[in-house]
Design a protein around this motif. Structure first.
Motif, short mmCIF file in Angstrom:
data_model
loop_
_atom_site.label_atom_id
_atom_site.label_comp_id
_atom_site.label_asym_id
_atom_site.label_seq_id
_atom_site.Cartn_x
_atom_site.Cartn_y
_atom_site.Cartn_z
N ARG A 147 0.91 -1.25 0.11
CA ARG A 147 0.09 0.20 0.00
C ARG A 147 0.76 1.34 0.09
NH1 ARG A 147 -5.32 0.00 1.49
NH2 ARG A 147 -5.12 1.68 3.18
N ARG A 194 2.61 0.85 -3.94
CA ARG A 194 1.25 1.26 -4.41
C ARG A 194 0.61 0.57 -5.45
NH1 ARG A 194 -0.95 4.86 -1.72
NH2 ARG A 194 -1.92 5.49 -3.41
N VAL A 195 0.53 -0.75 -5.23
CA VAL A 195 -0.11 -1.92 -5.95
C VAL A 195 -1.54 -1.74 -5.73
CG1 VAL A 195 -0.59 -4.38 -6.18
CG2 VAL A 195 1.75 -3.53 -5.71
N GLU A 196 -2.02 -1.22 -7.09
CA GLU A 196 -3.58 -1.22 -7.21
C GLU A 196 -4.27 -2.44 -7.59
OE1 GLU A 196 -5.29 1.57 -6.28
OE2 GLU A 196 -3.76 2.68 -6.04
N PRO A 197 -5.44 -2.53 -6.93
CA PRO A 197 -6.51 -1.65 -6.24
C PRO A 197 -6.08 -1.66 -4.76
CG PRO A 197 -7.73 -3.64 -6.70
CD PRO A 197 -6.37 -3.96 -7.28
N LEU A 198 -5.46 -2.49 -4.07
CA LEU A 198 -5.01 -2.58 -2.71
C LEU A 198 -4.87 -1.10 -2.09
CD1 LEU A 198 -4.93 -4.21 -0.35
CD2 LEU A 198 -2.68 -4.61 -0.69
N ALA A 199 -3.71 -0.32 -2.81
CA ALA A 199 -3.35 0.75 -2.33
C ALA A 199 -4.35 1.88 -1.95
CB ALA A 199 -2.31 1.43 -3.27
N SER A 200 -5.41 1.92 -2.80
CA SER A 200 -6.61 2.86 -2.52
C SER A 200 -7.82 1.99 -2.11
CB SER A 200 -6.77 3.59 -4.05
OG SER A 200 -7.07 2.71 -5.20
N ALA A 201 -7.63 0.99 -1.81
CA ALA A 201 -9.01 0.10 -1.42
C ALA A 201 -9.56 0.70 -0.15
CB ALA A 201 -8.53 -1.29 -1.08
N SER A 202 -10.79 0.68 -0.06
CA SER A 202 -11.42 1.38 1.12
C SER A 202 -11.18 0.51 2.22
CB SER A 202 -13.16 1.31 1.04
OG SER A 202 -13.47 -0.18 1.11
#
Length: 189
Positions: free
Chosen positions: A156, A160-168
């Motif tokens: 995170r 900054r792996v997505e979608p984990l980095a911006s997950a709720s």
């Protein structure tokens, strides 16, 4: 300790944490840290005895956010809330620096020993949150759980792996709680 001394110690720990995280332990000098903090280099020895003592203070600060606390013994729910809270508060630059201190080898065996001991003590306290009897199996499970939390924080923050980095928070908290609980209270624990 006076208010000024406390503030100066905090400035030194913050400056050291940045230097150790980005430049590494060996490449960092006490003069660099003092200059970054805007204080006299002699204050490092006064407050921390040595560069190694300052590094230990940085690790203590890094683990404080992850630590379930002394009062978490036998309180798995409280310990898990603390761990999951750390992952949810990430990513911030502070979290990234603290994580790098816990994970990055220093090139100095004495300092790496301090880092390993710090992580081991934390895992022991996490295992105690499951129950009073800390077996080798439970300690291994606690170390695996800690690695999951550190890995998620790394994904995170640094990568900054997505979608984990911006997950709720909801998307992360439930599955992480399930995984940590399964690791710590599994059938062989």
């Amino acid at each position: 300790m006076s208010k000024d001394a406390t503030a100066t110690r905090l400035l030194l720990v913050q400056a050291a944490r940045r230097r150790f995280a980005f430049d590494g332990y060996r490449a960092t000098t006490v003069r660099d840290i003092a200059a970054d903090a805007g204080v006299n280099v002699a204050l490092i020895n006064r407050y921390f005895v040595s560069k190694e003592g300052l590094f230990r203070a940085c690790l203590d600060r890094a683990v404080r956010d992850l630590d379930p606390g002394e009062d978490a013994t036998g309180h798995l729910d409280r310990a898990l809330r603390g761990l999951i809270g750390h992952v949810l508060r990430s990513p911030t630059d502070e979290d990234s620096m603290q994580l790098m201190l816990l994970l990055r080898t220093s090139g100095d065996e004495g300092v790496d020993t301090i880092r390993r001991e710090t992580l081991h003590r934390y895992a022991e306290r996490l295992a105690q949150a499951v129950g009073d009897q800390v077996t080798e199996d439970l300690l291994i499970r606690a170390e695996i759980a800690l690695s999951v939390v550190l890995g998620m924080t790394m994904l995170r923050t640094a990568t900054r792996v997505e979608p984990l980095a911006s997950a709720s928070e909801d998307a992360v908290a439930g599955p992480l709680d399930d995984a940590l609980r399964a690791l710590l209270t599994g059938p062989t624990a």
